[in-house]
Design a protein around this motif. Structure first.
Motif, PDB file in Angstrom:
ATOM      1  N   GLN A  28       0.827  -1.210   0.000  1.00 31.85           N
ATOM      2  CA  GLN A  28       0.000   0.000   0.000  1.00 31.85           C
ATOM      3  C   GLN A  28       0.857   1.254   0.000  1.00 31.85           C
ATOM      4  OE1 GLN A  28      -2.363  -1.008   3.499  1.00 31.85           O
ATOM      5  NE2 GLN A  28      -4.214  -1.156   2.254  1.00 31.85           N
ATOM      6  N   VAL A  29       1.966   1.239   0.728  1.00 33.27           N
ATOM      7  CA  VAL A  29       2.868   2.394   0.733  1.00 33.27           C
ATOM      8  C   VAL A  29       3.385   2.645  -0.685  1.00 33.27           C
ATOM      9  CG1 VAL A  29       5.097   3.264   1.539  1.00 33.27           C
ATOM     10  CG2 VAL A  29       3.547   2.132   3.137  1.00 33.27           C
ATOM     11  N   ARG A  30       3.792   1.592  -1.356  1.00 36.29           N
ATOM     12  CA  ARG A  30       4.288   1.749  -2.733  1.00 36.29           C
ATOM     13  C   ARG A  30       3.191   2.244  -3.668  1.00 36.29           C
ATOM     14  NH1 ARG A  30       7.336  -4.091  -2.532  1.00 36.29           N
ATOM     15  NH2 ARG A  30       9.249  -3.406  -1.472  1.00 36.29           N
ATOM     16  N   ASP A  31       1.976   1.692  -3.486  1.00 34.08           N
ATOM     17  CA  ASP A  31       0.857   2.118  -4.338  1.00 34.08           C
ATOM     18  C   ASP A  31       0.518   3.583  -4.105  1.00 34.08           C
ATOM     19  OD1 ASP A  31       0.686  -0.420  -5.401  1.00 34.08           O
ATOM     20  OD2 ASP A  31      -0.957  -1.056  -4.079  1.00 34.08           O
ATOM     21  N   LEU A  32       0.497   4.005  -2.847  1.00 32.25           N
ATOM     22  CA  LEU A  32       0.147   5.387  -2.542  1.00 32.25           C
ATOM     23  C   LEU A  32       1.237   6.350  -3.006  1.00 32.25           C
ATOM     24  CD1 LEU A  32      -1.455   4.866   0.990  1.00 32.25           C
ATOM     25  CD2 LEU A  32      -2.631   5.459  -1.145  1.00 32.25           C
ATOM     26  N   GLU A  33       2.478   5.902  -3.004  1.00 33.03           N
ATOM     27  CA  GLU A  33       3.550   6.728  -3.578  1.00 33.03           C
ATOM     28  C   GLU A  33       3.347   6.868  -5.079  1.00 33.03           C
ATOM     29  OE1 GLU A  33       8.425   6.689  -4.214  1.00 33.03           O
ATOM     30  OE2 GLU A  33       7.484   5.307  -2.783  1.00 33.03           O
ATOM     31  N   ARG A  34       3.002   5.756  -5.724  1.00 26.04           N
ATOM     32  CA  ARG A  34       2.761   5.794  -7.174  1.00 26.04           C
ATOM     33  C   ARG A  34       1.600   6.713  -7.522  1.00 26.04           C
ATOM     34  NH1 ARG A  34      -0.841   2.966  -9.787  1.00 26.04           N
ATOM     35  NH2 ARG A  34      -1.109   1.521  -8.037  1.00 26.04           N
ATOM     36  N   LEU A  35       0.572   6.756  -6.655  1.00 20.58           N
ATOM     37  CA  LEU A  35      -0.598   7.596  -6.904  1.00 20.58           C
ATOM     38  C   LEU A  35      -0.356   9.060  -6.540  1.00 20.58           C
ATOM     39  CD1 LEU A  35      -3.372   5.188  -5.558  1.00 20.58           C
ATOM     40  CD2 LEU A  35      -3.005   5.853  -7.946  1.00 20.58           C
ATOM     41  N   GLY A  36       0.799   9.354  -5.960  1.00 21.07           N
ATOM     42  CA  GLY A  36       1.101  10.741  -5.626  1.00 21.07           C
ATOM     43  C   GLY A  36       0.601  11.193  -4.278  1.00 21.07           C
ATOM     44  N   VAL A  37       0.132  10.244  -3.439  1.00 23.84           N
ATOM     45  CA  VAL A  37      -0.316  10.613  -2.101  1.00 23.84           C
ATOM     46  C   VAL A  37       0.853  11.135  -1.285  1.00 23.84           C
ATOM     47  CG1 VAL A  37      -1.250   9.702   0.074  1.00 23.84           C
ATOM     48  CG2 VAL A  37      -2.284   9.064  -2.103  1.00 23.84           C
ATOM     49  N   ILE A  38       2.023  10.523  -1.464  1.00 29.24           N
ATOM     50  CA  ILE A  38       3.237  10.994  -0.805  1.00 29.24           C
ATOM     51  C   ILE A  38       4.261  11.332  -1.879  1.00 29.24           C
ATOM     52  CG2 ILE A  38       2.864   9.702   1.335  1.00 29.24           C
ATOM     53  CD1 ILE A  38       4.725   7.540   0.294  1.00 29.24           C
ATOM     54  N   PRO A  39       5.203  12.217  -1.578  1.00 32.63           N
ATOM     55  CA  PRO A  39       6.242  12.545  -2.564  1.00 32.63           C
ATOM     56  C   PRO A  39       7.093  11.325  -2.872  1.00 32.63           C
ATOM     57  CG  PRO A  39       6.227  14.112  -0.725  1.00 32.63           C
ATOM     58  CD  PRO A  39       5.351  12.964  -0.320  1.00 32.63           C
ATOM     59  N   PRO A  40       7.742  11.310  -4.015  1.00 28.66           N
ATOM     60  CA  PRO A  40       8.623  10.172  -4.332  1.00 28.66           C
ATOM     61  C   PRO A  40       9.729  10.033  -3.289  1.00 28.66           C
ATOM     62  CG  PRO A  40       8.200  11.513  -6.281  1.00 28.66           C
ATOM     63  CD  PRO A  40       7.652  12.276  -5.116  1.00 28.66           C
ATOM     64  N   ALA A  41      10.009   8.822  -2.937  1.00 27.38           N
ATOM     65  CA  ALA A  41      11.084   8.566  -1.977  1.00 27.38           C
ATOM     66  C   ALA A  41      12.435   8.767  -2.644  1.00 27.38           C
ATOM     67  CB  ALA A  41      10.974   7.143  -1.432  1.00 27.38           C
ATOM     68  N   ALA A  42      13.413   9.130  -1.820  1.00 22.03           N
ATOM     69  CA  ALA A  42      14.778   9.199  -2.331  1.00 22.03           C
ATOM     70  C   ALA A  42      15.257   7.784  -2.629  1.00 22.03           C
ATOM     71  CB  ALA A  42      15.681   9.865  -1.306  1.00 22.03           C
ATOM     72  N   ARG A  43      16.180   7.668  -3.541  1.00 21.04           N
ATOM     73  CA  ARG A  43      16.703   6.354  -3.911  1.00 21.04           C
ATOM     74  C   ARG A  43      18.203   6.296  -3.627  1.00 21.04           C
ATOM     75  NH1 ARG A  43      13.250   2.099  -5.970  1.00 21.04           N
ATOM     76  NH2 ARG A  43      11.342   3.119  -6.703  1.00 21.04           N
ATOM     77  N   SER A  44      18.609   5.221  -3.009  1.00 17.86           N
ATOM     78  CA  SER A  44      20.030   5.030  -2.755  1.00 17.86           C
ATOM     79  C   SER A  44      20.707   4.532  -4.024  1.00 17.86           C
ATOM     80  CB  SER A  44      20.228   4.029  -1.613  1.00 17.86           C
ATOM     81  OG  SER A  44      19.709   2.764  -1.979  1.00 17.86           O
ATOM     82  N   SER A  45      22.019   4.407  -3.982  1.00 15.56           N
ATOM     83  CA  SER A  45      22.756   3.965  -5.163  1.00 15.56           C
ATOM     84  C   SER A  45      22.363   2.561  -5.602  1.00 15.56           C
ATOM     85  CB  SER A  45      24.263   4.016  -4.883  1.00 15.56           C
ATOM     86  OG  SER A  45      24.584   3.194  -3.761  1.00 15.56           O
ATOM     87  N   ASN A  46      21.914   1.749  -4.653  1.00 16.97           N
ATOM     88  CA  ASN A  46      21.489   0.389  -5.014  1.00 16.97           C
ATOM     89  C   ASN A  46      19.996   0.295  -5.323  1.00 16.97           C
ATOM     90  OD1 ASN A  46      20.409   0.691  -2.497  1.00 16.97           O
ATOM     91  ND2 ASN A  46      21.678  -0.877  -1.503  1.00 16.97           N
ATOM     92  N   GLY A  47      19.295   1.466  -5.361  1.00 15.08           N
ATOM     93  CA  GLY A  47      17.902   1.501  -5.780  1.00 15.08           C
ATOM     94  C   GLY A  47      16.882   1.384  -4.681  1.00 15.08           C
ATOM     95  N   TYR A  48      17.300   1.231  -3.429  1.00 13.10           N
ATOM     96  CA  TYR A  48      16.361   1.096  -2.324  1.00 13.10           C
ATOM     97  C   TYR A  48      15.731   2.456  -1.990  1.00 13.10           C
ATOM     98  CZ  TYR A  48      17.912  -3.665  -1.381  1.00 13.10           C
ATOM     99  OH  TYR A  48      18.186  -5.004  -1.476  1.00 13.10           O
ATOM    100  N   ARG A  49      14.445   2.415  -1.637  1.00 15.22           N
ATOM    101  CA  ARG A  49      13.755   3.636  -1.255  1.00 15.22           C
ATOM    102  C   ARG A  49      14.204   4.099   0.130  1.00 15.22           C
ATOM    103  NH1 ARG A  49       9.844   0.712  -4.122  1.00 15.22           N
ATOM    104  NH2 ARG A  49       8.555   1.923  -5.567  1.00 15.22           N
ATOM    105  N   SER A  50      14.244   5.418   0.311  1.00 16.65           N
ATOM    106  CA  SER A  50      14.574   6.010   1.606  1.00 16.65           C
ATOM    107  C   SER A  50      13.558   7.113   1.886  1.00 16.65           C
ATOM    108  CB  SER A  50      15.994   6.588   1.589  1.00 16.65           C
ATOM    109  OG  SER A  50      16.291   7.209   2.821  1.00 16.65           O
ATOM    110  N   TYR A  51      12.790   6.936   2.965  1.00 19.79           N
ATOM    111  CA  TYR A  51      11.708   7.870   3.292  1.00 19.79           C
ATOM    112  C   TYR A  51      12.086   8.745   4.483  1.00 19.79           C
ATOM    113  CZ  TYR A  51       8.791   4.772   0.412  1.00 19.79           C
ATOM    114  OH  TYR A  51       8.272   4.035  -0.611  1.00 19.79           O
ATOM    115  N   ALA A  52      11.341   9.843   4.622  1.00 19.48           N
ATOM    116  CA  ALA A  52      11.529  10.785   5.728  1.00 19.48           C
ATOM    117  C   ALA A  52      10.269  10.784   6.597  1.00 19.48           C
ATOM    118  CB  ALA A  52      11.799  12.186   5.185  1.00 19.48           C
ATOM    119  N   PRO A  53      10.336  11.383   7.806  1.00 15.55           N
ATOM    120  CA  PRO A  53       9.141  11.470   8.653  1.00 15.55           C
ATOM    121  C   PRO A  53       7.947  12.113   7.948  1.00 15.55           C
ATOM    122  CG  PRO A  53      11.077  12.020   9.928  1.00 15.55           C
ATOM    123  CD  PRO A  53      11.542  11.885   8.509  1.00 15.55           C
TER     124      PRO A  53
END
Length: 262
Positions: A28-53
């Motif tokens: 659901q977190v990934r889906d809501l990010e895709r729908l624009g409910v939350i801003p895009p997460a930052a991505r590390s060099s290995n492609g993992y998502r990194s979120y903020a509070p």
């Protein structure tokens, strides 16, 4: 019982952390990010998502808004909160509260209308007039009495909500007291936001002994639902404030210095 509102711990968060803090699943977190409910997460060099509070605050705010006004409007509103001024954000949130208050007032008016109809039905005058049918109305008279258009009454007739008699060679509509009573119930329920199928079911039970009680039960449930939506919106208040504050701070932050090196 809902858990008390708490502030998310400091980030950065993994997707699983955000899911745990917000009460959504990882998908659901990934889906809501895709729908624009939350801003895009930052991505590390290995492609993992990194979120903020802020992402956790936005998800919690979305939960309260979606329960109050529906998911589509909630998504639109969150997008506005992240991009608008603090004045625009406060106005948008206040409008949600006003909308809920308006729905509550409409349901209360419908409830009062049902009480009035029930009280009238218990009087000897109503029984006598029902036998004599002296208070029948034309479609024009009834539309004026209810504050609706004649075309609305014709639509209700097509949907099986109100059934008038047909009289005279011109087949003009004539509403007896039974039809008038049904029309008043339909008006009350429609003004409270109920769709045609639900209203049809209630009107169909009016000839039964518990018909009015069923209509009253439906309106009580409506008021309970509005109360729950209002409480959910109030619970989301701190998270909404965090989203608005972050947007304001971002807008007021000075732009990064331009690189003037040649």
């Amino acid at each position: 019982m809902d858990e008390p509102v708490r502030s998310p711990r400091r980030g950065p968060f993994r997707t699983a952390d955000v899911a745990r803090e917000s009460g959504y699943s990882v998908q659901q977190v990934r889906d809501l990010e895709r729908l624009g409910v939350i801003p895009p997460a930052a991505r590390s060099s290995n492609g993992y998502r990194s979120y903020a509070p802020l992402h956790v605050h936005a998800l919690r705010a979305y939960r309260g808004l979606a329960g109050a006004v529906g998911p589509v409007v909630a998504r639109q509103l969150l997008a506005e909160l992240r991009t608008g001024t603090i004045t625009e954000a406060a106005s948008a949130i206040n409008e949600v509260h006003v909308r809920l208050a308006r729905e509550r007032e409409e349901a209360l008016r419908a409830q009062q209308a049902l009480r009035t109809i029930r009280a009238e039905a218990d009087t000897p005058e109503f029984e006598r007039d029902s036998e004599q049918d002296s208070d029948a109305m034309t479609i024009t008279e009834l539309s004026r009495a209810l504050g609706v258009r004649p075309s609305t009454l014709r639509f209700w007739e097509q949907e099986g909500l109100v059934t008038p008699e047909r009289v005279t060679s011109l087949r003009a509509r004539r509403y007896d007291l039974s039809a008038i009573r049904a029309a008043r119930v339909v008006t009350a329920l429609r003004s409270a936001g109920y769709g045609v199928p639900a209203v049809r079911e209630i009107v169909g039970s009016l000839h039964q002994l518990d018909g009015m009680e069923e209509a009253g039960r439906v309106l009580r449930e409506r008021l309970d639902q509005i109360a729950l939506r209002t409480v959910g919106l109030l619970r989301a208040g701190a998270d909404l404030a965090a989203v608005v504050t972050a947007a304001q701070e971002s807008a007021e932050a000075p732009p990064p210095e331009a690189d003037v090196r040649k």
